[in-house]
Design a protein around this motif. Structure first.
Motif, PDB file in Angstrom:
ATOM      1  N   GLU A  77       5.314 -11.498  44.525  1.00  0.00           N
ATOM      2  CA  GLU A  77       3.957 -11.438  45.077  1.00  0.00           C
ATOM      3  C   GLU A  77       3.933 -10.910  46.508  1.00  0.00           C
ATOM      4  OE1 GLU A  77       0.009 -14.314  45.344  1.00  0.00           O
ATOM      5  OE2 GLU A  77       1.999 -15.188  45.053  1.00  0.00           O
ATOM      6  N   ARG A  78       4.916 -11.268  47.322  1.00  0.00           N
ATOM      7  CA  ARG A  78       4.951 -10.846  48.722  1.00  0.00           C
ATOM      8  C   ARG A  78       6.161  -9.967  49.010  1.00  0.00           C
ATOM      9  NH1 ARG A  78       1.775 -13.734  52.126  1.00  0.00           N
ATOM     10  NH2 ARG A  78       2.083 -11.931  53.482  1.00  0.00           N
ATOM     11  N   TYR A 105      -4.320  -5.945  44.681  1.00  0.00           N
ATOM     12  CA  TYR A 105      -4.435  -7.037  45.652  1.00  0.00           C
ATOM     13  C   TYR A 105      -5.916  -7.241  45.990  1.00  0.00           C
ATOM     14  CZ  TYR A 105       0.428  -5.560  46.134  1.00  0.00           C
ATOM     15  OH  TYR A 105       1.726  -5.197  45.890  1.00  0.00           O
ATOM     16  N   PRO A 106      -6.651  -7.969  45.146  1.00  0.00           N
ATOM     17  CA  PRO A 106      -8.108  -8.113  45.305  1.00  0.00           C
ATOM     18  C   PRO A 106      -8.542  -8.672  46.658  1.00  0.00           C
ATOM     19  CG  PRO A 106      -7.392  -8.937  43.161  1.00  0.00           C
ATOM     20  CD  PRO A 106      -6.156  -8.677  43.954  1.00  0.00           C
ATOM     21  N   SER A 107      -7.714  -9.500  47.272  1.00  0.00           N
ATOM     22  CA  SER A 107      -8.097 -10.121  48.543  1.00  0.00           C
ATOM     23  C   SER A 107      -7.742  -9.261  49.754  1.00  0.00           C
ATOM     24  CB  SER A 107      -7.435 -11.496  48.677  1.00  0.00           C
ATOM     25  OG  SER A 107      -6.016 -11.381  48.678  1.00  0.00           O
ATOM     26  N   LEU A 108      -7.139  -8.111  49.520  1.00  0.00           N
ATOM     27  CA  LEU A 108      -6.710  -7.251  50.617  1.00  0.00           C
ATOM     28  C   LEU A 108      -7.925  -6.567  51.255  1.00  0.00           C
ATOM     29  CD1 LEU A 108      -3.794  -6.519  51.638  1.00  0.00           C
ATOM     30  CD2 LEU A 108      -4.096  -4.335  50.461  1.00  0.00           C
ATOM     31  N   PRO A 109      -8.127  -6.700  52.566  1.00  0.00           N
ATOM     32  CA  PRO A 109      -9.265  -6.033  53.200  1.00  0.00           C
ATOM     33  C   PRO A 109      -9.095  -4.523  53.195  1.00  0.00           C
ATOM     34  CG  PRO A 109      -7.837  -7.015  54.866  1.00  0.00           C
ATOM     35  CD  PRO A 109      -7.325  -7.484  53.532  1.00  0.00           C
ATOM     36  N   ARG A 112      -6.893  -2.614  55.661  1.00  0.00           N
ATOM     37  CA  ARG A 112      -5.431  -2.658  55.578  1.00  0.00           C
ATOM     38  C   ARG A 112      -4.849  -1.303  55.176  1.00  0.00           C
ATOM     39  NH1 ARG A 112      -1.070  -3.746  57.875  1.00  0.00           N
ATOM     40  NH2 ARG A 112       0.704  -3.567  56.450  1.00  0.00           N
TER      41      ARG A 112
END
Length: 245
Positions: A77-78, A105-109, A112
């Protein structure tokens, strides 16, 4: 510092007898760990085992406490990686490549994407199609993709491949800064020992699939020698011992 990567007795044998044999080591959070060795020493095979691209004959790999054989998604994941060459679609721009990757990565702004391009030295070329990129520019794109999700562990196989002098300086500065400021751990493999020695805090020496030695380039420098000289002496000594074993 706690270990982000734990490798224990990892073994993978090909039919031709090559592969890796009983490799064990750890990489701590914020550490820049190097793997040096000649072409064919087993560095790329090892990185493929660490990322699940190859299945080992025996041994274990744990990333952030997760065994990749049993908890692959949690382990990876990371993790960011660039192994061998950076594959790309020529009709897409650098920005479009990262935008596609960001969908995983749905939560990635959205911001980024620009940050990763900046870190890889591609901000000025973000809207250019990859078909016109040189090998070095494609390596930069691969680095941007590896860094996109702000991983805690980054695996880079021959990251200097195709880079010019400025590209190698940029890579070195990016790796050192992310390790120091964000605690990102890096595992870098290369046969360019001098270049690698300017980035790493610790180095493993590989020969014929085995990890035959470990060194700290700074301590070697204090002792009046270089990582390159140490690696050559270790490999020669190992070959002599193997010859008479």
């Amino acid at each position: 510092m706690s270990a982000i990567l734990e490798v224990n007795h990892l073994t993978k044998r090909y039919r031709n007898g090559r592969g890796v044999e009983d490799v064990s080591f750890e990489v701590a959070e914020g550490e820049v760990f190097g793997l040096v060795g000649a072409n064919g020493a087993g560095k790329t095979t090892l990185l493929k085992l660490l990322t699940g691209l190859l299945r080992p004959d025996c041994g274990t790999v744990r990333i952030a406490g997760h065994d990749i054989a049993e908890q692959f998604e949690q382990a990876m994941e990371r993790v960011g990686c660039l192994i061998e060459t950076a594959d790309a679609c020529g009709h897409l721009t650098a920005y479009e490549h990262l935008k596609l990757a960001a969908r995983f990565y749905p939560s990635l702004p959205a911001s980024r994407i620009g940050e990763a391009l900046e870190q890889a030295g591609l901000a000025a070329r973000a809207k250019e199609r990859v078909a016109g990129f040189s090998l070095g520019m494609k390596q930069r794109l691969g680095l941007a993709l590896a860094l996109l999700a702000k991983p805690k562990l980054v695996l880079l196989d021959e990251p200097s491949n195709g880079l010019d002098v400025q590209g190698m300086i940029d890579l070195r500065q990016t790796v050192v800064r992310l390790a120091r400021e964000e605690g990102t751990a890096f595992l870098l493999s290369s046969h360019l020992i001098h270049d690698l020695s300017l980035m790493v805090t610790r180095t493993g020496i590989m020969e014929e699939g085995r990890l035959i030695g470990m060194a700290d380039p700074r301590r070697l420098e204090e002792q009046g020698t270089t990582l390159e000289a140490y690696a050559v002496s270790q490999i020669q000594s190992w070959k002599e011992e193997a010859r008479y074993a």
